[in-house]
Design a protein around this motif. Structure first.
Motif: not given
Length: 540
Positions: A459-467
């Motif tokens: 998720x950190x790779x594309x800066x989204x939240x994991x869910x």
């Protein structure tokens, strides 16, 4: 999704618990850590809801980890496991709320029961009625705000009496939706003339509302709300009885209100330092007339004599049609903006058709309203074209030149075409961005297959939240993210096993498995063969 972290310095225990919980399909997002320090590093990057941890570990032990968990995620549930029957550790663990203690010798059933109990507690703590119970002292203010939002909803159009009755009951509104209602508006001012912030104006309006209730409840049922301009609006019905005939009830109520509002004004000035003008409709209106009457009162309020302080004026219900049409156009134009912002194409087109029908439904001259409406919608569309930088994709040559169109029908058809183009471009853009994001994740997985590929890191790779990443990946690819990672690992494993010079352990290490047996278990689960058996089958 609830996130559970397993922490134990013994890999075989960590892996075993991970596999058991994964197979139960409890809807958990599972993570592993092999030390307290590693667990803490994960919790610095994302929320963790349940921690299943060994209590005795080298370096940072479970109790020290618990202290750090409480400082990061105070609502996190903790289940401690240990093979040591150590009273001091047990005593410290059970003193902390939200912490359970189990011996490893008690088996998986007890551990599963503890985890499911923690899940239940978390789910219950998130339920809305529990949050409301914890904030009971704020309920009156929250109810007032909810009723104010509902009042703005009522101004947008007609509502069936049955729907009003259900809504009134749900929101605690003590008015009868089958009877007409009197409307009054109060414009508040500070006696010292100082500028009020938004928060201050809301606070003062609430104070006056609560003060007014004690004056109005003797003879009336009333609802006081705060409108979009920060003014107080009262919807009032006379109480039955008090020696009044049904036909006499509303005129007597108007007289009563004129006197009571004078008292409310004086009490507000003395106790709150506030003055306000009251504008009261002299006649009751039906609920389907509410928006028109409200606009009529507001327009009359701005025509008051002097500063209006401590003034109570009444207005009649004549000439309300112009105000009604103006409000309807304005409210529906605002609805268009909401639908456009939210990407709701169908809702936007329905409101646009309603506007066209509203303005073309008779033969009277409504050119001024049509012109206002056309440019209101055109400016709205132009604003979004500018914001989304779509000038080269959406033709706007005739957008701000109404006279380029031969008729009003052609004008509104043109606006509809522009809107449909905007929605189509927005939809394409969203799909393209989703595909690009998932493509980036797939490339990252393939390039880092032997590293940590937890949902949090990806998720950190594309800066989204994991869910959201998990849901988006399933939506775009048709498979769960974890299953896709297993597939890539398996393909890479088969490719490496073709190279005889690599030992089985070396292949597992390149795929991120620290021990030989972990890799073997993974490979056999997916293929039915051990890595060695697979390599031998290739040779044959």
């Amino acid at each position: 999704m609830i996130r559970l972290l397993i922490v134990d310095d013994e890999e075989i225990i960590t892996e075993g618990l991970f596999e058991v919980l994964k197979q139960l399909n409890l809807g958990l997002d599972l993570y592993k850590a092999y030390s307290g320090e590693e667990a803490l590093e994960l919790m610095n990057r994302t929320r963790v809801d349940i921690v299943l941890s060994d209590i005795r570990m080298p370096g940072m032990d479970g109790l020290e980890l618990m202290t750090n968990i409480r400082s990061h995620w105070p609502h996190c549930k903790i289940v401690f496991l240990t093979g040591y029957n150590d009273f001091d550790y047990i005593y410290q663990a059970i003193q902390t709320p939200g912490v359970r203690y189990l011996l490893k010798s008690e088996g998986y059933d007890k551990i599963i029961k503890a985890v499911t109990g923690a899940i239940t507690e978390l789910e219950n703590s998130l339920k809305f009625h529990n949050l409301v119970n914890q904030s009971r002292e704020k309920l009156t203010t929250l109810e007032t705000l909810a009723q104010g939002n509902y009042f703005r909803y009522l101004l947008q159009g007609e509502r069936a009496a049955e729907q009003l009755e259900r809504d009134f009951r749900h929101l605690g509104i003590a008015l009868d939706p089958t009877l007409p209602v009197l409307v009054a508006i109060g414009n508040l001012q500070r006696t010292n003339g100082m500028h009020q912030s938004y928060a201050e104006s809301q606070e003062y309006a609430l104070a006056v509302k609560f003060l007014a209730e004690s004056f109005l409840t003797e003879r009336t049922q009333s609802l006081g709300v705060i409108d979009r301009y920060g003014d107080l609006v009262w919807l009032i019905q006379p109480q039955p009885g008090h020696g009044m005939d049904a036909g006499d009830a509303y005129p007597r109520a108007v007289t009563f209100l004129e006197g009571q509002f004078e008292l409310i004004q004086q009490a507000s000035k003395d106790s709150l330092g506030l003055t306000f003008a009251i504008t009261l409709c002299a006649e009751p209106c039906e609920w389907n007339q509410l928006s028109a009457v409200y606009d009529r009162i507001r327009s009359q309020q701005h025509m008051r004599a002097g500063d209006g302080a401590l003034m109570v004026q009444t207005v009649n219900m004549e000439t309300i049609e112009t105000a009604a049409l103006s409000r309807s156009l304005r409210e529906k134009a605002e609805a268009l903006a909401v639908h456009l912002e939210g990407g709701r194409k169908e809702g936007f087109l329905v409101v646009l058709e309603e506007l066209a029908a509203l303005t073309f439904d008779d033969h009277r001259n409504r050119s001024p309203f049509l012109l206002e409406l056309y440019y209101t919608i055109a400016l709205l569309l132009l604003s979004y074209i500018n914001r989304w930088e779509l000038h080269d994709k959406v033709g706007t040559k005739g957008l701000m030149q109404r006279d380029m169109h031969a008729s009003w029908t052609e004008s509104f058809d043109y606006l509809k075409q522009i809107a449909e183009s905007l929605f189509e471009l927005r939809s394409c853009g969203e799909k393209n961005r989703a595909a690009a994001a998932i493509g980036k994740i797939r490339s990252f997985i393939e390039a880092h297959i032997g590293e940590d590929l937890s949902l949090v890191r990806l998720a950190g790779v594309i800066h989204f939240n994991p869910s959201y990443l998990s849901r988006l990946f399933k939506q775009e690819c048709g498979v769960n993210l974890s299953d896709y990672i297993d597939e890539v690992r398996m393909e890479k494993a088969k490719e490496l096993l073709k190279q005889d010079e690599l030992k089985i352990a070396e292949v597992g290490a390149r795929l991120g498995y620290e021990t030989h047996h972990s890799f073997t278990r993974f490979f056999k689960k997916l293929t039915g063969l051990t890595p060695l058996e697979y390599r031998e089958s290739l040779r044959k």
